[in-house]
Design a protein around this motif. Structure first.
Motif, PDB file in Angstrom:
ATOM      1  N   GLY A  14       0.826  -1.208   0.000  1.00 12.46           N
ATOM      2  CA  GLY A  14       0.000   0.000   0.000  1.00 12.46           C
ATOM      3  C   GLY A  14       0.851   1.245   0.000  1.00 12.46           C
ATOM      4  N   ASP A  15       0.179   2.401  -0.061  1.00  7.02           N
ATOM      5  CA  ASP A  15       0.844   3.694   0.110  1.00  7.02           C
ATOM      6  C   ASP A  15       1.933   3.957  -0.927  1.00  7.02           C
ATOM      7  OD1 ASP A  15      -0.388   4.701   2.871  1.00  7.02           O
ATOM      8  OD2 ASP A  15      -0.077   2.541   2.961  1.00  7.02           O
ATOM      9  N   LEU A  16       1.573   3.764  -2.174  1.00  4.75           N
ATOM     10  CA  LEU A  16       2.510   4.067  -3.269  1.00  4.75           C
ATOM     11  C   LEU A  16       2.684   5.589  -3.403  1.00  4.75           C
ATOM     12  CD1 LEU A  16       1.490   1.129  -3.778  1.00  4.75           C
ATOM     13  CD2 LEU A  16       1.785   1.569  -6.192  1.00  4.75           C
ATOM     14  N   GLY A  44      -4.474   0.921  -0.939  1.00  7.45           N
ATOM     15  CA  GLY A  44      -4.850   2.335  -0.927  1.00  7.45           C
ATOM     16  C   GLY A  44      -3.713   3.328  -0.775  1.00  7.45           C
ATOM     17  N   ASP A  45      -4.063   4.638  -0.877  1.00  7.64           N
ATOM     18  CA  ASP A  45      -3.075   5.716  -1.048  1.00  7.64           C
ATOM     19  C   ASP A  45      -2.196   5.370  -2.245  1.00  7.64           C
ATOM     20  OD1 ASP A  45      -4.121   7.145   1.033  1.00  7.64           O
ATOM     21  OD2 ASP A  45      -2.374   6.993   2.346  1.00  7.64           O
ATOM     22  N   LEU A  46      -2.886   5.055  -3.326  1.00 10.32           N
ATOM     23  CA  LEU A  46      -2.191   4.678  -4.558  1.00 10.32           C
ATOM     24  C   LEU A  46      -1.644   5.929  -5.222  1.00 10.32           C
ATOM     25  CD1 LEU A  46      -4.874   2.093  -5.696  1.00 10.32           C
ATOM     26  CD2 LEU A  46      -2.903   1.768  -4.206  1.00 10.32           C
ATOM     27  N   GLY A  74      -7.329   4.784  -0.766  1.00  6.38           N
ATOM     28  CA  GLY A  74      -7.034   5.320   0.560  1.00  6.38           C
ATOM     29  C   GLY A  74      -7.484   6.771   0.665  1.00  6.38           C
ATOM     30  N   ASN A  75      -7.277   7.385   1.831  1.00  7.51           N
ATOM     31  CA  ASN A  75      -7.714   8.775   2.020  1.00  7.51           C
ATOM     32  C   ASN A  75      -7.066   9.728   1.020  1.00  7.51           C
ATOM     33  OD1 ASN A  75      -5.380   8.056   3.614  1.00  7.51           O
ATOM     34  ND2 ASN A  75      -5.468  10.081   4.558  1.00  7.51           N
ATOM     35  N   HIS A  76      -5.795   9.496   0.661  1.00  7.53           N
ATOM     36  CA  HIS A  76      -5.123  10.382  -0.309  1.00  7.53           C
ATOM     37  C   HIS A  76      -5.801  10.346  -1.677  1.00  7.53           C
ATOM     38  CE1 HIS A  76      -1.311  11.923   1.564  1.00  7.53           C
ATOM     39  NE2 HIS A  76      -1.804  11.152   2.519  1.00  7.53           N
ATOM     40  N   ASP A  77      -6.403   9.208  -2.007  1.00  7.25           N
ATOM     41  CA  ASP A  77      -7.052   9.073  -3.315  1.00  7.25           C
ATOM     42  C   ASP A  77      -8.361   9.867  -3.388  1.00  7.25           C
ATOM     43  OD1 ASP A  77      -5.017   7.224  -4.195  1.00  7.25           O
ATOM     44  OD2 ASP A  77      -5.953   5.751  -2.873  1.00  7.25           O
ATOM     45  N   LEU A 163      -8.209  -3.481   3.588  1.00 10.96           N
ATOM     46  CA  LEU A 163      -8.604  -2.185   4.152  1.00 10.96           C
ATOM     47  C   LEU A 163      -7.507  -1.171   3.858  1.00 10.96           C
ATOM     48  CD1 LEU A 163      -9.437  -3.420   7.789  1.00 10.96           C
ATOM     49  CD2 LEU A 163     -11.126  -2.953   5.987  1.00 10.96           C
ATOM     50  N   HIS A 164      -7.836   0.106   3.975  1.00 12.15           N
ATOM     51  CA  HIS A 164      -6.760   1.118   4.011  1.00 12.15           C
ATOM     52  C   HIS A 164      -6.443   1.443   5.472  1.00 12.15           C
ATOM     53  CE1 HIS A 164      -4.033   4.211   2.936  1.00 12.15           C
ATOM     54  NE2 HIS A 164      -4.735   5.129   3.564  1.00 12.15           N
ATOM     55  N   TYR A 165      -7.461   1.782   6.238  1.00  9.79           N
ATOM     56  CA  TYR A 165      -7.279   2.135   7.658  1.00  9.79           C
ATOM     57  C   TYR A 165      -7.037   0.872   8.490  1.00  9.79           C
ATOM     58  CZ  TYR A 165      -8.748   6.943   6.809  1.00  9.79           C
ATOM     59  OH  TYR A 165      -8.812   8.249   6.373  1.00  9.79           O
ATOM     60  N   GLY A 203      -3.028  -0.565   5.079  1.00 10.30           N
ATOM     61  CA  GLY A 203      -1.880   0.323   4.919  1.00 10.30           C
ATOM     62  C   GLY A 203      -2.074   1.531   5.814  1.00 10.30           C
ATOM     63  N   HIS A 204      -1.833   2.727   5.272  1.00 12.80           N
ATOM     64  CA  HIS A 204      -2.103   4.018   5.913  1.00 12.80           C
ATOM     65  C   HIS A 204      -1.088   4.408   6.984  1.00 12.80           C
ATOM     66  CE1 HIS A 204      -4.389   7.553   6.843  1.00 12.80           C
ATOM     67  NE2 HIS A 204      -4.836   7.133   7.994  1.00 12.80           N
ATOM     68  N   ALA A 205      -0.697   3.483   7.865  1.00 14.01           N
ATOM     69  CA  ALA A 205       0.291   3.787   8.907  1.00 14.01           C
ATOM     70  C   ALA A 205       1.670   3.465   8.344  1.00 14.01           C
ATOM     71  CB  ALA A 205       0.014   2.977  10.161  1.00 14.01           C
TER      72      ALA A 205
HETATM   73 FE   FE2 Z   1      -3.621   6.926   4.144  1.00 10.37          FE
END
Ligand code: FE2
Ligand code: FE2
Length: 240
Positions: A14-16, A44-46, A74-77, A163-165, A203-205
């Motif tokens: 995650g988190d690319l 997520g946060d791709l 993710g939230n960034h997306d 999940l992302h979170y 991901g996310h963290a």
């Molecule tokens: Fe995130």
């Protein structure tokens, strides 16, 4: 075709945070992942700013991927309000972008939802006081309901929740304590523990820990790109 006795090798990352001004390409890594695994999972946060242009860069790199790709945003997306366009661009590559849905690949069920924040255990934020707080809590409750509905659709014995979170604290340890409530919610783990799943990835963290367990004892992996993993690579390999 993978039978019930042959584990499916899942590469998860995650988190690319793909940016327009970042010349770094994932093509080589995606090629390697295609040789190492049967399915590639993205948590997520791709994109970094949720721009359609950033999603197009990812879509271009995903052409190097010859195995099925499944994931969540993710939230960034969501940052630029272009999330529907981001999803469309990624779905056009053949990626299964899950947002409260499930899919089955080679006998394994994949369930995906972004999730949301709100904190953990007895300290989680409750629905009390100002409308803004109630709305915040409502958002995570809504995500858990969508997760539950998607989990009910799964017929396979083996399943992966994407999940992302974060659903637990264990895999976000080493992040600053002050931001724990923004990194996930144990409401997600409570929902998952009503079912039996093979594993959960999130991901996310970026500074968490690779492995943990839900209160019900189910395996959780933080597969954010930055997390140190047993593979020694930016991606994890999980056999299901
Ligand atoms: Fe995130
Ligand atoms: Fe991130």
């Amino acid at each position: 075709m993978t039978d019930a006795f042959t584990p499916l090798r899942i590469a998860a990352m995650g988190d690319l945070h793909i940016r327009e001004d970042n010349a770094a390409s994932y093509r080589e890594l995606f090629g390697e992942i295609s040789r190492e695994a049967d399915v590639f999972v993205l948590t997520g946060d791709l994109t970094d700013l949720g721009l359609a242009r950033e999603a197009e860069l990812l879509a271009h790199d995903l052409k190097a991927c010859s195995i099925p790709v499944v994931g969540v945003l993710g939230n960034h997306d969501y940052e630029s309000g272009e999330q529907e366009e981001v999803k469309r661009i990624l779905r056009d590559t053949g990626m299964h972008v899950l947002d409260g849905q499930s899919c089955e690949i080679d006998g394994v069920g994949f369930v995906g939802v972004k999730g949301f924040a709100g904190g953990f255990g007895r300290r989680m934020l409750g629905s009390f006081g100002e409308p803004a707080i109630k709305q915040f809590v409502h958002e995570v409750m809504n995500e858990t309901l969508r997760l539950e509905n998607a989990m009910r659709q799964v017929r396979s014995k083996r399943s992966l929740v994407i999940l992302h979170y974060a659903p637990i604290v264990e895999t976000i340890e080493s992040e600053p304590l002050e931001i724990y409530p923004f990194l996930g919610s144990s409401r997600l783990a409570e929902t998952i523990d009503r079912f039996t799943v093979t594993a959960i990835v999130h991901g996310h963290a970026h500074r968490g820990r690779y492995e943990g367990r839900t209160p019900g004892g189910q395996r959780v992996y933080n597969v954010a790109r930055h997390i140190e993993k047993p593979t020694g690579k930016p991606y994890a390999i999980i056999e299901i």
